[in-house]
Design an enzyme around this catalytic site. Structure first.
Site, short mmCIF file in Angstrom:
data_model
loop_
_atom_site.label_atom_id
_atom_site.label_comp_id
_atom_site.label_asym_id
_atom_site.label_seq_id
_atom_site.Cartn_x
_atom_site.Cartn_y
_atom_site.Cartn_z
N LYS A 32 0.92 -1.30 -0.06
CA LYS A 32 0.18 -0.09 -0.08
C LYS A 32 0.81 1.25 0.09
O LYS A 32 0.49 2.36 -0.69
CB LYS A 32 -0.81 -0.06 1.04
CG LYS A 32 -0.26 0.28 2.54
CD LYS A 32 -1.17 0.23 3.58
CE LYS A 32 -0.39 -0.04 4.89
NZ LYS A 32 -0.30 1.08 5.71
N THR A 33 1.94 1.18 0.78
CA THR A 33 2.83 2.42 0.54
C THR A 33 3.46 2.69 -0.53
O THR A 33 3.61 3.60 -1.11
CB THR A 33 4.10 2.30 1.77
OG1 THR A 33 3.58 2.00 2.90
CG2 THR A 33 4.62 3.48 2.06
N ASP A 219 -3.50 7.26 5.16
CA ASP A 219 -3.12 6.00 5.28
C ASP A 219 -3.71 5.33 6.58
O ASP A 219 -4.04 5.97 7.72
CB ASP A 219 -1.46 5.93 5.51
CG ASP A 219 -0.79 4.92 5.54
OD1 ASP A 219 -1.67 3.76 4.90
OD2 ASP A 219 0.21 4.59 5.65
N GLU A 220 -3.67 4.24 6.88
CA GLU A 220 -4.07 3.33 8.05
C GLU A 220 -5.51 3.96 8.41
O GLU A 220 -5.84 4.27 9.60
CB GLU A 220 -3.15 3.82 9.26
CG GLU A 220 -1.70 3.26 8.94
CD GLU A 220 -1.61 1.76 9.24
OE1 GLU A 220 -2.53 1.09 9.13
OE2 GLU A 220 -0.34 1.23 8.92
N GLN A 250 -7.05 -4.77 10.32
CA GLN A 250 -6.05 -4.52 10.99
C GLN A 250 -6.49 -3.33 11.79
O GLN A 250 -5.68 -2.42 12.51
CB GLN A 250 -4.81 -3.88 10.18
CG GLN A 250 -4.24 -5.35 9.40
CD GLN A 250 -3.00 -4.68 8.68
OE1 GLN A 250 -1.83 -4.37 9.24
NE2 GLN A 250 -2.99 -4.77 7.34
N ARG A 604 3.10 -9.99 10.35
CA ARG A 604 4.39 -9.33 10.21
C ARG A 604 5.46 -10.20 9.80
O ARG A 604 6.64 -9.75 9.39
CB ARG A 604 4.70 -8.89 11.75
CG ARG A 604 3.84 -7.80 12.34
CD ARG A 604 3.51 -6.53 11.58
NE ARG A 604 2.35 -6.83 10.76
CZ ARG A 604 1.82 -6.28 9.95
NH1 ARG A 604 2.64 -5.14 9.35
NH2 ARG A 604 0.83 -6.44 9.26
#
Length: 758
Positions: A32-33, A219-220, A250, A604
């Site tokens: 996504k980044t 973001d997020e 998340q 992760r």
DNA sequence: CACAGGTCTCTTTTT
DNA sequence: GAGACCTGTG
């Protein structure tokens, strides 16, 4: 071939969709980044958008910094003009310019949780609220929740009409807000709320920012609360170019007010929104993803999606069971050692994740014992440490005398013989005249209730502050700190109070000075308020360097957004993870939030994942016997290398067989030899943590013989190699001046520094 | 007013 | 197990 050809189909689609609302549902590790940065590049390079018109919002400074770096690499020109920052810093920046419209001064200070509690304590005292009955935390939480929902004291009162139990809360909220205003201070939640308030109160200012931020990216997004949503909605209302990226799976910040509906209902707010799903994962092996998918699918409230990877399935997920939490820590440390020794991994590849910060201690002790370099993220925020807060309080007092909390904090630190009775008298006096506490101090000799002797003890303090103030313009922030330390003899105070721990604390202050130096160097017009504000908004995670060669110990929350080749999830126990609170609350969404946390933890891991369970563990001073975490049981047995009792339906075999311990002990315990000389451990990237455990007992006896002399080459835990320049005897200790190869000259006390001759 | 020594409570998680 | 809080003494 353009930079956009490296994107997959969905990623590319997201990058090319530039106008109108866009929701990118980005699974963990789906790049996504990459999408966000490429999208910014595309807007600038291909669409011709002025970088100045782009706003990208993240939650942490670390994420913001990374995004900026990556955009810099993609965009040839103008990237520094893009506004990339966190919600909180964005709001501070805006409020610094305009908050006078709301009746605050523009150099307001920012209160952290600690300061809030101090304020609340005082309010409770004044309003006769028994803090045993209603805790300060509870009250603050209620206020925080209200603010996150953009409910001010007035609306709060209206909403609570007729609800008798709310009466106290209403009173407290009003009072709390009044105190903050009087102190010219904002808390974290205020930053967002006041900014929204500002926009709602002035269409001119709002319009200004709407014109400026024509393209907004968040973001997020799953972690935004109602206030943050409203902020973004207002800002983007004119051009409606709002691109949000997130993963409802998340969403782990409900306790902080995050409203998962923001992402689940995005299409209701923006019916014209384009929705793109990124489900290809570039991070983890298929086994790890399968496990993550299997766990998260037990949640009801989610947008269905399934991560897939083009990577091989990889090794199985390890499940390890231990008798005690000590064994667990030992295993993890040993296993990391073994992996590194084999040469497959570096320490920096490994991370140990846990649910609560308290679990870090045991792990840390084990790392120390085995000589493994590590870094603990979080726990007590660097800027929340007592010594740092003390120094900052001096600085705040110099900067803004209206901040009563800061003034009271340091008034008697180091001891000046000014106790609580005096503080109370001055407070009463100041309240009577409606002036700040500091102004009250200035009038000390006019306060009738104070005798001359006490007033005489206050005067030097006021003079001290005034002197700092007058000197500030010429000598700057760094020298201000040095001057504060010198004039207050603060280091001596620390040595008195904390004995062995003092060295760590002095190092922390040294670190603060480094920050000040860095700040002053990187700013053309450094200014104290701005420096203090930058510091107030720093999160622990912001200081983590990924490239360090050290094992990272951190909570599941802090781990979000990071990835590691080797991950250990420790404490997979019902009662710990999911936590006791979530299990007993009766609210199924609480368990779902914990499950999302498990999902975050699992995802992760890139290559290797180990789930650890300890049968017994000390929790708040009591030994707990917890069952295996339900989340472990949700991982299909065929993905793990160990049969988890109860997962495979072995016909009613109730008792956990003795053979349950899967650990081949002989191999996995390269005995720890506590007496053998271990290499000292490089501590953290910037010494942000203290060496717990190590500092005790290891100290050289005070005024004993030193094993080195002037001119000798020595080594220091943190600074490495250096040459001893000078040794001076001080009443209590040797003061050693060392010129370090890397860190330059430092003066340290022999009993704490534990220098070793080479 | 400072300090020592005792008791009590408690934590998820953090910008 | 630690930190916050209270209490009694000098």
């Amino acid at each position: 071939m353009s930079i956009y050809d490296t994107l997959n189909k969905e990623q590319k689609e997201a990058v090319l969709h530039t106008d109108g609302p866009l929701l990118i549902l980005a699974g963990a590790g789906s790049g996504k980044t990459r999408v966000l940065t490429h999208r910014i590049a595309y807007l600038i390079d291909e669409i011709g958008v002025n970088p100045w018109n782009i706003l990208a919002i993240t939650f942490t400074n670390k994420a913001a910094g990374e995004m900026r770096d990556r955009v810099n690499k993609l965009v040839g020109f103008g990237a520094e003009q893009i506004w990339v920052s966190t919600f909180h810093s964005t709001c501070v920046r805006i409020l610094r310019r305009h908050i006078d419209k709301l009746g605050y001064e523009n150099n307001f200070t920012i209160y952290d949780t600690d300061d809030q509690k101090t304020v609340m304590k005082e309010i409770c005292k004044r309003l006769n609220i028994d803090t045993k009955e209603i805790k300060e935390r509870t009250l603050l939480n209620a206020i925080s929740n209200a603010k996150n929902e953009l409910i001010g004291p007035v609306e709060y009162e209206l909403k609570s009409m007729g609800d008798f139990s709310r009466k106290k809360y209403v009173l407290v909220y009003k009072e709390y807000q009044a105190v903050l205003r009087k102190n010219n201070a904002l808390d974290f939640d205020d930053l967002i709320m006041k900014c929204v308030e500002l926009f709602k109160s002035s269409s001119e200012i709002l319009n200004n920012y709407q014109e400026r931020f024509r393209y907004i990216m968040v973001d997020e997004y799953q972690d935004t609360n109602t206030a943050q949503f409203e902020l973004v909605r207002l800002l983007s209302d004119k051009y409606r170019n709002l691109c949000v990226v997130g993963d409802d799976d998340q969403s782990i910040y409900k306790f902080r007010g995050a409203n998962i509906r923001n992402i689940l209902d995005y299409e209701k707010f923006y019916p014209e929104a384009k929705v793109i799903r990124l489900e290809q994962n570039y991070r983890s092996t298929q086994s790890i993803l399968d496990a993550a998918n299997a766990v998260i699918k037990n949640n009801e409230n989610r947008k269905d999606k399934t991560l897939w990877s083009s990577r091989e399935s990889g090794s199985k997920i390890h499940f390890r069971q231990f008798d005690t939490a000590y064994d667990e820590a030992e295993y993890i440390a040993d296993d990391i050692c073994a992996k590194v020794r084999k040469g497959g991994n570096r320490y920096g590849d490994c991370a140990v994740l846990y649910r609560t910060n308290a679990q870090a201690r045991l792990l840390e002790e084990r790392m120390v014992a085995e000589g493994i370099p590590y870094d603990v993220v979080g726990g007590v925020n660097f800027y929340a440490r007592k010594e740092i807060k003390d120094v900052l309080a001096y600085m705040k007092t110099v900067d803004n005398g209206r901040d009563d909390v800061a003034v009271k904090r340091i008034l008697n630190i180091p001891r000046r013989g000014i106790g609580s009775t005096t503080v109370q008298k001055v407070t009463d006096y100041a309240e009577m005249l409606d002036i700040s506490f500091y102004e009250g101090l200035k009038d000390a000799d006019e306060i009738m209730t104070l005798n001359a002797r006490t007033a005489g003890m206050i005067a030097p303090f006021v003079t001290l502050i005034q002197t700092f103030r007058s000197k500030l313009p010429e000598y700057g922030i760094t020298n201000l700190i040095r001057d504060i330390l010198e004039k207050t003899k603060y280091e001596e105070y620390l040595k008195d109070q904390y004995e062995e721990e003092a060295e760590d604390r002095i190092n922390n202050i040294e670190e603060l000075i480094n920050k000040a130096v860095a700040y002053e160097e990187s700013n053309d017009a450094p200014n104290l308020s701005e420096f203090l504000e930058e510091i107030a908004l720093v999160a622990d995670i912001d200081n983590v360097e990924n490239d360090g060669n050290q094992v990272l110990l951190l909570t599941l929350h802090s781990a979000k957004g990071l990835e590691f080749p080797v991950v250990y999830l420790s404490g997979m126990e019902d009662g710990l993870f999911p936590g006791y609170m979530a299990i007993t609350s009766g609210d199924p969404t609480d368990i779902e939030e914990e499950r999302r946390l498990a999902y975050v933890g699992i995802t992760r891991a890139m290559d290797d994942l180990t789930l650890c369970y300890a049968k017994t563990r000390m929790q708040r001073g009591e030994t707990q016997y917890n069952p295996i975490s339900r989340f472990v049981r949700e991982v299909p047995a065929e993905l793990t290398d160990y049969t988890i009792p109860g997962v495979i339906k072995i016909t009613e075999e109730k008792e956990t067989p003795k053979a349950a311990d899967p650990r081949p002990k002989a191999i996995l315990r390269p005995k720890a030899t506590p007496k053998a000389e271990k290499p000292y451990i490089a501590q953290g990237i910037s010494g942000l943590n203290q060496l717990t455990g190590l500092s005790k007992g290891a100290a050289v006896s005070i005024l004993g013989e030193l094993s080195y002399g002037e001119g000798d080459t020595i080594s220091h835990v943190k600074y490495g190699e250096g040459t001893v320049i000078k040794i001076e005897k001080d009443p209590r200790d040797y003061k050693v001046t060392v010129d370090f190869v890397k860190a330059g000259q430092k003066i340290m006390y022999a009993s704490f520094a534990k220098l070793k001759r080479l």
